[in-house]
Scaffold this motif. Structure first.
Motif, PDB file in Angstrom:
ATOM      1  N   LYS A  70     -22.029 -17.616  43.375  1.00  0.00           N
ATOM      2  CA  LYS A  70     -21.749 -18.994  42.947  1.00  0.00           C
ATOM      3  C   LYS A  70     -21.868 -18.967  41.429  1.00  0.00           C
ATOM      4  O   LYS A  70     -22.951 -18.719  40.886  1.00  0.00           O
ATOM      5  N   LYS A  71     -20.736 -19.173  40.753  1.00  0.00           N
ATOM      6  CA  LYS A  71     -20.755 -19.081  39.288  1.00  0.00           C
ATOM      7  C   LYS A  71     -21.303 -20.348  38.666  1.00  0.00           C
ATOM      8  O   LYS A  71     -20.851 -21.447  38.989  1.00  0.00           O
ATOM      9  N   GLY A  72     -22.258 -20.200  37.770  1.00  0.00           N
ATOM     10  CA  GLY A  72     -22.772 -21.360  37.043  1.00  0.00           C
ATOM     11  C   GLY A  72     -21.953 -21.572  35.774  1.00  0.00           C
ATOM     12  O   GLY A  72     -21.094 -20.753  35.450  1.00  0.00           O
ATOM     13  N   GLN A  73     -22.238 -22.663  35.050  1.00  0.00           N
ATOM     14  CA  GLN A  73     -21.477 -22.908  33.804  1.00  0.00           C
ATOM     15  C   GLN A  73     -21.800 -21.854  32.760  1.00  0.00           C
ATOM     16  O   GLN A  73     -20.984 -21.546  31.916  1.00  0.00           O
ATOM     17  N   THR A  74     -23.019 -21.336  32.839  1.00  0.00           N
ATOM     18  CA  THR A  74     -23.357 -20.283  31.893  1.00  0.00           C
ATOM     19  C   THR A  74     -23.475 -18.956  32.642  1.00  0.00           C
ATOM     20  O   THR A  74     -24.104 -18.881  33.690  1.00  0.00           O
ATOM     21  N   ALA A  75     -22.821 -17.942  32.098  1.00  0.00           N
ATOM     22  CA  ALA A  75     -22.868 -16.631  32.743  1.00  0.00           C
ATOM     23  C   ALA A  75     -24.159 -15.904  32.370  1.00  0.00           C
ATOM     24  O   ALA A  75     -24.443 -14.826  32.857  1.00  0.00           O
ATOM     25  N   GLU A  76     -24.960 -16.539  31.492  1.00  0.00           N
ATOM     26  CA  GLU A  76     -26.144 -15.885  30.945  1.00  0.00           C
ATOM     27  C   GLU A  76     -27.200 -15.501  31.984  1.00  0.00           C
ATOM     28  O   GLU A  76     -27.675 -14.376  32.023  1.00  0.00           O
ATOM     29  N   VAL A  77     -27.542 -16.457  32.852  1.00  0.00           N
ATOM     30  CA  VAL A  77     -28.610 -16.217  33.821  1.00  0.00           C
ATOM     31  C   VAL A  77     -28.039 -16.144  35.231  1.00  0.00           C
ATOM     32  O   VAL A  77     -27.330 -17.044  35.675  1.00  0.00           O
ATOM     33  N   LYS A  78     -28.364 -15.044  35.918  1.00  0.00           N
ATOM     34  CA  LYS A  78     -27.881 -14.872  37.300  1.00  0.00           C
ATOM     35  C   LYS A  78     -29.053 -14.546  38.213  1.00  0.00           C
ATOM     36  O   LYS A  78     -29.807 -13.614  37.961  1.00  0.00           O
ATOM     37  N   TRP A  79     -29.191 -15.329  39.271  1.00  0.00           N
ATOM     38  CA  TRP A  79     -30.193 -15.057  40.301  1.00  0.00           C
ATOM     39  C   TRP A  79     -29.563 -14.129  41.334  1.00  0.00           C
ATOM     40  O   TRP A  79     -28.385 -14.286  41.685  1.00  0.00           O
ATOM     41  N   ILE A  80     -30.348 -13.183  41.822  1.00  0.00           N
ATOM     42  CA  ILE A  80     -29.836 -12.240  42.821  1.00  0.00           C
ATOM     43  C   ILE A  80     -30.781 -12.290  44.014  1.00  0.00           C
ATOM     44  O   ILE A  80     -31.971 -11.971  43.893  1.00  0.00           O
ATOM     45  N   VAL A  81     -30.238 -12.712  45.163  1.00  0.00           N
ATOM     46  CA  VAL A  81     -31.091 -13.115  46.279  1.00  0.00           C
ATOM     47  C   VAL A  81     -30.768 -12.380  47.579  1.00  0.00           C
ATOM     48  O   VAL A  81     -29.620 -12.374  48.026  1.00  0.00           O
ATOM     49  N   ASP A  82     -31.781 -11.775  48.162  1.00  0.00           N
ATOM     50  CA  ASP A  82     -31.679 -11.336  49.561  1.00  0.00           C
ATOM     51  C   ASP A  82     -32.682 -12.191  50.336  1.00  0.00           C
ATOM     52  O   ASP A  82     -33.897 -12.041  50.200  1.00  0.00           O
ATOM     53  N   PRO A  83     -32.173 -13.145  51.149  1.00  0.00           N
ATOM     54  CA  PRO A  83     -33.094 -14.085  51.796  1.00  0.00           C
ATOM     55  C   PRO A  83     -33.973 -13.401  52.833  1.00  0.00           C
ATOM     56  O   PRO A  83     -35.070 -13.878  53.131  1.00  0.00           O
ATOM     57  N   LEU A  84     -33.468 -12.298  53.391  1.00  0.00           N
ATOM     58  CA  LEU A  84     -34.228 -11.570  54.419  1.00  0.00           C
ATOM     59  C   LEU A  84     -33.843 -10.107  54.328  1.00  0.00           C
ATOM     60  O   LEU A  84     -32.736  -9.721  54.731  1.00  0.00           O
ATOM     61  N   ASP A  85     -34.700  -9.314  53.732  1.00  0.00           N
ATOM     62  CA  ASP A  85     -34.451  -7.868  53.682  1.00  0.00           C
ATOM     63  C   ASP A  85     -35.284  -7.244  54.793  1.00  0.00           C
ATOM     64  O   ASP A  85     -36.508  -7.398  54.825  1.00  0.00           O
ATOM     65  N   GLY A  86     -34.568  -6.556  55.710  1.00  0.00           N
ATOM     66  CA  GLY A  86     -35.249  -6.024  56.898  1.00  0.00           C
ATOM     67  C   GLY A  86     -34.875  -6.853  58.120  1.00  0.00           C
ATOM     68  O   GLY A  86     -35.712  -7.082  58.998  1.00  0.00           O
ATOM     69  N   THR A  87     -33.615  -7.285  58.177  1.00  0.00           N
ATOM     70  CA  THR A  87     -33.175  -8.142  59.292  1.00  0.00           C
ATOM     71  C   THR A  87     -33.350  -7.460  60.643  1.00  0.00           C
ATOM     72  O   THR A  87     -33.736  -8.103  61.624  1.00  0.00           O
ATOM     73  N   THR A  88     -33.095  -6.149  60.709  1.00  0.00           N
ATOM     74  CA  THR A  88     -33.212  -5.459  62.004  1.00  0.00           C
ATOM     75  C   THR A  88     -34.668  -5.478  62.471  1.00  0.00           C
ATOM     76  O   THR A  88     -34.947  -5.753  63.647  1.00  0.00           O
ATOM     77  N   ASN A  89     -35.603  -5.223  61.561  1.00  0.00           N
ATOM     78  CA  ASN A  89     -37.027  -5.325  61.914  1.00  0.00           C
ATOM     79  C   ASN A  89     -37.346  -6.732  62.401  1.00  0.00           C
ATOM     80  O   ASN A  89     -37.993  -6.922  63.430  1.00  0.00           O
ATOM     81  N   PHE A  90     -36.917  -7.721  61.634  1.00  0.00           N
ATOM     82  CA  PHE A  90     -37.169  -9.130  61.951  1.00  0.00           C
ATOM     83  C   PHE A  90     -36.683  -9.448  63.375  1.00  0.00           C
ATOM     84  O   PHE A  90     -37.400 -10.031  64.180  1.00  0.00           O
ATOM     85  N   ALA A  91     -35.458  -9.009  63.685  1.00  0.00           N
ATOM     86  CA  ALA A  91     -34.856  -9.315  64.988  1.00  0.00           C
ATOM     87  C   ALA A  91     -35.607  -8.617  66.129  1.00  0.00           C
ATOM     88  O   ALA A  91     -35.574  -9.079  67.264  1.00  0.00           O
ATOM     89  N   HIS A  92     -36.283  -7.507  65.806  1.00  0.00           N
ATOM     90  CA  HIS A  92     -37.023  -6.770  66.844  1.00  0.00           C
ATOM     91  C   HIS A  92     -38.522  -7.066  66.820  1.00  0.00           C
ATOM     92  O   HIS A  92     -39.301  -6.393  67.480  1.00  0.00           O
ATOM     93  N   GLY A  93     -38.918  -8.046  66.020  1.00  0.00           N
ATOM     94  CA  GLY A  93     -40.336  -8.448  66.003  1.00  0.00           C
ATOM     95  C   GLY A  93     -41.246  -7.532  65.209  1.00  0.00           C
ATOM     96  O   GLY A  93     -42.466  -7.558  65.379  1.00  0.00           O
ATOM     97  N   LEU A  94     -40.665  -6.707  64.324  1.00  0.00           N
ATOM     98  CA  LEU A  94     -41.500  -5.835  63.487  1.00  0.00           C
ATOM     99  C   LEU A  94     -41.844  -6.537  62.164  1.00  0.00           C
ATOM    100  O   LEU A  94     -41.015  -7.278  61.626  1.00  0.00           O
TER     101      LEU A  94
END
Ligand code: IPD
Ligand code: CA
Ligand code: CA
Length: 267
Positions: A70-94
């Motif tokens: 999602k491009k902001g008006q300023t290209a200066e600051v960019k957030w980089i987000v992984d909302p859930l890293d380890g989805t396979t673990n999460f889905a298997h209850g680990l």
């Protein structure tokens, strides 16, 4: 940047709480590929994080795994987000999963916050100010012998279509190390290098959201991050080797020689 850092840590806590809410309920599992899962938790948590960032900093850009850029008006600051890293673990209850949030300022990584809500471990870094686990400063291990090292790796989702050279690297590395772990979250792998639990980590075909926060946390903890040739690491590149620094050339050597298929096991 201090203010944005505090805010990033706050959102990581909130997102972690959201993940815990979903963790204890049955999951709705979707498929991005044969073995690449996405759950309601990935989507809802990403939405929550993006809304929080956009309402506080509407001018900033956001690159997030499930919805892209999602491009902001300023290209200066960019957030980089992984909302859930380890989805396979999460889905298997680990319990090895986390939220990973990073900020780039003019193309430079300046903030990293990675939170595992099960273990209640918050790893953070602000460029030039060090790396922390639950507000305590952390640093990489001092181990300089591969045979005394616990190292980690992961496998990309296309490993079944392209097992080589991934398996050769794994094979060569396991002959040299004390042990290898594949815990299923690249962001946590990097945090564990940063706090000395792991001595090194390598993986290929990771995406910017998998490594952005973790790469900064490793560097701020005194570690070294590069590609498999020893070139400076880019989160937009295809390979990552993160170590305590002492093992870097040794692990590079194994990776390079695995590529050539010519590793001398006596080395
Ligand atoms: C994955 C994890 C895993 C790694 C994969 C990543 P996801 O991220 O970090 O450890 O081996 O390559 O894609 O899909 O759980 O966000
Ligand atoms: Ca990921
Ligand atoms: Ca993810």
């Amino acid at each position: 940047m201090e203010e944005i850092y505090k805010f990033a840590v706050q959102i990581a806590y909130k997102a972690g709480e959201a993940l815990m809410h979903f963790f204890h309920k049955p999951h709705q599992i979707g498929y991005k590929g044969d073995i690449n899962l996405v759950t309601e938790a990935d989507l809802e948590t990403e939405k929550l994080i993006k809304e929080a960032i956009s309402s506080r900093y509407p001018q900033h850009s956001i690159l997030a795994e499930e919805s892209g850029l999602k491009k902001g008006q300023t290209a200066e600051v960019k957030w980089i987000v992984d909302p859930l890293d380890g989805t396979t673990n999460f889905a298997h209850g680990l319990p090895w999963f986390c939220v990973s949030i990073a900020v780039e300022n003019q193309g430079e990584l300046v903030i990293g916050a990675i939170y595992n809500p099960v273990l209640k471990e918050m790893f953070t870094a602000l460029k030039g100010k060090g790396a922390f686990l639950n507000d305590q400063r952390i640093s990489v291990s001092k181990n300089d012998k591969l045979i005394k090292s616990l190292i980690a790796t992961g496998f990309p989702y296309d490993v079944q279509q392209r097992p080589e050279p991934i398996m050769t690297r794994f094979y060569k590395m396991i002959l040299k190390a004390r042990g290898i772990r594949r815990i299923g979250s690249a962001a946590l792998d990097l945090c564990y290098v940063a706090c000395g639990r792991f001595d090194g980590f390598w993986e290929e075909r990771l995406k910017p959201w998998d490594t952005a926060a973790g790469a900064l946390i490793v560097k701020e903890a005194g570690g070294k991050v590069s590609d498999f040739e020893g070139n400076p690491y880019s989160i937009y590149g295809k390979e990552i080797l993160a170590t305590n620094g002492f093992l870097h050339s040794n692990m590079l050597k194994v990776l390079k020689e695995a590529k050539e298929g010519a590793y001398d096991e006596k080395n």
